[in-house]
Scaffold this motif. Structure first.
Motif, short mmCIF file in Angstrom:
data_model
loop_
_atom_site.label_atom_id
_atom_site.label_comp_id
_atom_site.label_asym_id
_atom_site.label_seq_id
_atom_site.Cartn_x
_atom_site.Cartn_y
_atom_site.Cartn_z
N TRP A 90 -3.27 -0.79 0.72
CA TRP A 90 -3.58 0.05 -0.44
C TRP A 90 -2.65 -0.23 -1.63
O TRP A 90 -2.79 0.39 -2.69
CB TRP A 90 -3.51 1.53 -0.05
N SER A 91 -1.72 -1.17 -1.49
CA SER A 91 -0.81 -1.49 -2.58
C SER A 91 -1.35 -2.63 -3.43
O SER A 91 -1.90 -3.61 -2.88
CB SER A 91 0.57 -1.89 -2.02
N PRO A 92 -1.19 -2.59 -4.76
CA PRO A 92 -1.60 -3.72 -5.58
C PRO A 92 -0.74 -4.96 -5.34
O PRO A 92 -1.10 -6.05 -5.78
CB PRO A 92 -1.44 -3.20 -7.02
N GLN A 93 0.39 -4.80 -4.65
CA GLN A 93 1.25 -5.93 -4.32
C GLN A 93 0.95 -6.49 -2.92
O GLN A 93 1.67 -7.36 -2.44
CB GLN A 93 2.72 -5.51 -4.42
N HIS A 94 -0.14 -6.01 -2.31
CA HIS A 94 -0.54 -6.47 -0.98
C HIS A 94 -0.73 -7.99 -0.99
O HIS A 94 -1.44 -8.54 -1.84
CB HIS A 94 -1.85 -5.78 -0.58
#
Length: 285
Positions: A90-94
């Motif tokens: 769910w993180s944009p840094q995934h």
């Protein structure tokens, strides 16, 4: 509604309960250390809001970590854990960047864990939306993948995440926050704490050192969120707006510097406006 804070303070308020949002607003201030031998700044954003009840725990063995988390959840409503953004779907840094990210566990049954991550922000990597859901053991283990040794400015964010310097545990191990307190460290070096003095010192460092601007723009982004939270609750919309403008100006200045076109006037203007308004208000006294 959860206030717009950093991931650390979002998790703290979620874990400690709604009253913690008011305690946080009352405790917000900004301290900075300028004299570290490596030249890296350190920031402390607020006083402790947990009553000294929390401390880091860590272990390199997943079975031990899982048992400790389950036991803590059986005794308490929630547990703050230290996630790794590279492994958080769910993180944009995934799958792009490994950064420490706190979120909260709120339940455990049948080998599954209920996750609460109420952090909501537009980040350089994209929009972070709140997430609530269930992870199985394997998914939680992956989400808590140890980050290993990180850059000093990122390490400092963990050290001062509770507002005071604390022992952060082994970054090569699974980490979470346990009740019982302890682990506080002596404040190292010399710290500035008067609001206008802090802002002037950071302004001057950023004007003189593009690398400091690049490293610490996110620290000032977090400071802006915290101060907007305090000022909105204190009825100071003009100063809150000035703080909200700071991250935009810093990112513009940092991007310009990367292109070889430094904009020291942008830094001077936004910091001087904050200093002027801060000097005139009683909200920090």
């Amino acid at each position: 509604m959860m206030p717009e804070l950093s991931c650390y303070t979002t998790a703290l308020v979620d874990h400690l309960g709604p009253a913690a949002a008011d305690r946080l607003a009352d405790s917000v201030r900004l301290r900075v250390r300028l004299d570290a031998p490596d030249g890296v700044l350190a920031f402390s954003h607020h006083d402790r809001v947990d009553g000294g009840s929390l401390a880091y725990a860590s272990t390199g063995d997943w079975a031990t970590a899982r048992a400790a988390l389950a036991e803590q959840l059986a005794e308490h409503d929630s547990v703050i854990v230290v996630g790794n953004t590279y492994h958080l779907p769910w993180s944009p840094q995934h799958l792009s960047q490994s950064v420490a990210h706190w979120f909260v566990l709120r339940g455990h049954r049948d080998g599954r864990w209920r996750v609460s991550d109420r952090f909501d922000a537009l980040l350089p990597a994209g929009q972070q939306r709140p997430f609530t859901g269930w992870l199985d053991d394997a998914a939680l283990r992956t989400a808590l993948t140890p980050l290993g040794r990180c850059a000093p400015h990122q390490h400092n964010r963990d050290v001062y995440a509770l507002g005071v310097p604390v022992e952060v545990g082994d970054p090569d191990q699974y980490r979470w926050l346990r009740p019982g307190g302890g682990g506080e460290l002596v404040w190292p070096g010399e710290w500035l704490h008067e609001p206008a003095v802090v802002l002037a010192a950071v302004r001057d460092r950023f004007r003189a050192d593009d690398q400091a601007l690049h490293r610490h723009a996110d620290d000032l982004w977090a400071a802006a969120r915290h101060h907007c939270h305090r000022l909105t609750r204190r009825g100071e919309p003009t100063l809150a707006t000035a703080w909200a403008e700071l991250p935009k100006a810093l990112r513009f200045a940092a991007d310009s510097a990367r292109r070889g076109r430094p904009r020291p006037g942008v830094l001077t203007g936004v910091f001087d406006r904050l200093i002027e308004l801060t000097t005139r208000t009683e909200v920090y006294r």
